[in-house]
Motif scaffolding. Structure first.
Motif, PDB file in Angstrom:
ATOM      1  N   HIS A  92       0.858  -1.184   0.000  1.00 24.68           N
ATOM      2  CA  HIS A  92       0.000   0.000   0.000  1.00 24.68           C
ATOM      3  C   HIS A  92       0.891   1.230   0.000  1.00 24.68           C
ATOM      4  N   PRO A  93       0.838   2.058  -1.051  1.00 27.41           N
ATOM      5  CA  PRO A  93       1.723   3.227  -1.117  1.00 27.41           C
ATOM      6  C   PRO A  93       1.420   4.226  -0.010  1.00 27.41           C
ATOM      7  N   ALA A  94       2.478   4.892   0.460  1.00 27.61           N
ATOM      8  CA  ALA A  94       2.303   5.902   1.502  1.00 27.61           C
ATOM      9  C   ALA A  94       1.498   7.081   0.961  1.00 27.61           C
ATOM     10  N   LEU A  95       0.742   7.714   1.841  1.00 28.04           N
ATOM     11  CA  LEU A  95      -0.070   8.869   1.478  1.00 28.04           C
ATOM     12  C   LEU A  95       0.690  10.132   1.866  1.00 28.04           C
ATOM     13  N   SER A  96       0.993  10.958   0.882  1.00 25.75           N
ATOM     14  CA  SER A  96       1.700  12.211   1.152  1.00 25.75           C
ATOM     15  C   SER A  96       0.806  13.385   0.788  1.00 25.75           C
ATOM     16  N   VAL A 161       2.467  11.500   5.156  1.00 28.17           N
ATOM     17  CA  VAL A 161       3.888  11.827   5.271  1.00 28.17           C
ATOM     18  C   VAL A 161       4.211  13.053   4.428  1.00 28.17           C
ATOM     19  N   ALA A 162       5.325  13.697   4.759  1.00 27.09           N
ATOM     20  CA  ALA A 162       5.820  14.827   3.974  1.00 27.09           C
ATOM     21  C   ALA A 162       6.427  14.305   2.677  1.00 27.09           C
ATOM     22  N   PRO A 163       6.169  14.954   1.526  1.00 31.49           N
ATOM     23  CA  PRO A 163       6.643  14.427   0.235  1.00 31.49           C
ATOM     24  C   PRO A 163       8.160  14.300   0.143  1.00 31.49           C
ATOM     25  N   LEU A 164       8.908  15.234   0.725  1.00 32.94           N
ATOM     26  CA  LEU A 164      10.359  15.242   0.561  1.00 32.94           C
ATOM     27  C   LEU A 164      11.076  14.416   1.611  1.00 32.94           C
ATOM     28  N   THR A 165      10.663  14.513   2.859  1.00 39.61           N
ATOM     29  CA  THR A 165      11.383  13.836   3.940  1.00 39.61           C
ATOM     30  C   THR A 165      10.801  12.476   4.295  1.00 39.61           C
ATOM     31  N   GLY A 166       9.533  12.249   3.989  1.00 44.07           N
ATOM     32  CA  GLY A 166       8.888  11.000   4.378  1.00 44.07           C
ATOM     33  C   GLY A 166       8.498  10.941   5.833  1.00 44.07           C
ATOM     34  N   ALA A 167       8.669  12.053   6.559  1.00 48.34           N
ATOM     35  CA  ALA A 167       8.311  12.078   7.975  1.00 48.34           C
ATOM     36  C   ALA A 167       6.793  12.090   8.135  1.00 48.34           C
ATOM     37  N   VAL A 168       6.297  11.360   9.130  1.00 42.75           N
ATOM     38  CA  VAL A 168       4.863  11.313   9.396  1.00 42.75           C
ATOM     39  C   VAL A 168       4.431  12.635  10.009  1.00 42.75           C
ATOM     40  N   ILE A 169       3.492  13.313   9.339  1.00 42.59           N
ATOM     41  CA  ILE A 169       3.034  14.610   9.842  1.00 42.59           C
ATOM     42  C   ILE A 169       1.626  14.524  10.438  1.00 42.59           C
ATOM     43  N   SER A 170       0.891  13.468  10.128  1.00 40.86           N
ATOM     44  CA  SER A 170      -0.427  13.277  10.736  1.00 40.86           C
ATOM     45  C   SER A 170      -0.876  11.845  10.497  1.00 40.86           C
TER      46      SER A 170
END
Length: 308
Positions: A92-96, A161-170
């Motif tokens: 399942h692709p990550a949601l950015s 996630v954030a598009p550039l860093t991949g960090a979970v933002i919510s």
């Protein structure tokens, strides 16, 4: 009585994926109440396998998936009650999301006139209630039919996630629910009777990005099965209308071919299913998704009542 137990397991394993919104691996455990003669029958079943080009409720996943299902049922007179817990695995692709106003999510959800995206892999619970009946002045000997309602729920968790860093933002949590009703009906045709199943289902989503809903109207015709040595073969043909995706009035055409083998020593049932599902929407026109599933199921039945 021992022969009845074996026959019941085979009987409840020969029908898979009829008219309602069940996945391709979900056995339909139809059991004529006249076979248990007023006793109470409890059943338990384990299903495991994999599928390619999997389609979830007329929404193509376009990928392979593995699945596991554990279910149980109660039969008494003309009433049937089932509970099923299934788990589907897969990528399942990550949601950015971009910092836009309004925010734009990636992957971008399909447009309103396109087929909705399938929900992500996860666990799903189903409750089913069935009522068996026969029609006066119908085919002789009287054929038992079933009216069944289904409620299904899947909880969906999405990390944004954030598009550039991949960090979970919510993190977002939502659910998908389906309510379905299906009923068998015979039709006289010349000197014989034809048997089919009408289905109506409503699927809704909430709390997730790109949530969509749809209503399904389907008719499935069951052709007579046949056997070659120890292998049983059967075919089902389904046509219908799925709302909220534009396209033509009839936008579902789905042949279904199954080969079934019961291994008597281990009591394991083996299934191979090929289901080319043709769907039409306003964005892409007609597209055919060639589902293939290979799975096995094992069942156990218990009979309760007087004089056993």
């Amino acid at each position: 009585m021992r022969r009845f137990f074996y026959a019941a397991i085979v009987l409840m394993s020969c029908s898979v994926g009829l008219a309602q919104q069940r996945p391709i691996f979900d056995p339909d455990d139809f059991l004529d109440p006249r076979e248990i003669e007023g006793h109470v029958l409890l059943s338990a079943r384990l299903v495991a396998g994999g599928a390619w080009n999997f389609v979830d409720d007329y929404r193509p996943l376009k990928d392979k998936t593995g699945f596991l299902q554990l279910g149980g049922g109660v039969y008494w007179r003309h009433v049937q009650f089932d509970y099923k817990h299934s788990i589907r695995e897969g990528d399942h692709p990550a949601l950015s999301v971009c910092a836009c106003d309004p925010p734009i999510y990636f992957p971008t959800p399909p447009p309103p006139n396109a087929t909705p995206a399938a929900p992500p892999p996860g666990a799903r619970d189903s409750l089913q209630f069935g009522w068996y009946y026969s029609i006066p002045n119908g085919p002789e000997p009287r054929t038992m039919m079933r009216l069944r309602g289904t409620w299904t729920r899947q909880t969906i968790h999405q990390d944004v996630v954030a598009p550039l860093t991949g960090a979970v933002i919510s993190r977002r949590s939502g659910r998908e629910e389906s309510f379905g009703l299906e009923g068998d009906a015979p039709f006289p045709f010349r000197t014989r009777w034809l048997f089919g199943t009408f289905g109506l289902a409503r699927t809704t989503q909430s709390g997730i990005a790109g949530h969509r809903s749809q209503t399904e109207f389907t008719y499935s015709h069951r052709f007579p099965g046949f056997a070659y040595k120890a292998v049983l073969f059967r075919t089902i043909f389904t046509v219908g209308r799925i709302t909220n995706r534009a396209g033509t009035a009839i936008n579902l055409v789905n042949p279904y071919f199954e080969a079934f083998l019961h291994e008597s020593k281990t009591r394991v049932n083996f299934h191979v299913v090929y289901s080319p599902q043709a769907l039409n929407d306003g964005a892409h026109g007609w597209q055919t998704h060639h589902q293939v599933a290979i799975f096995a199921d094992w069942g156990k039945v218990y009979l309760f009542g007087p004089h056993l």
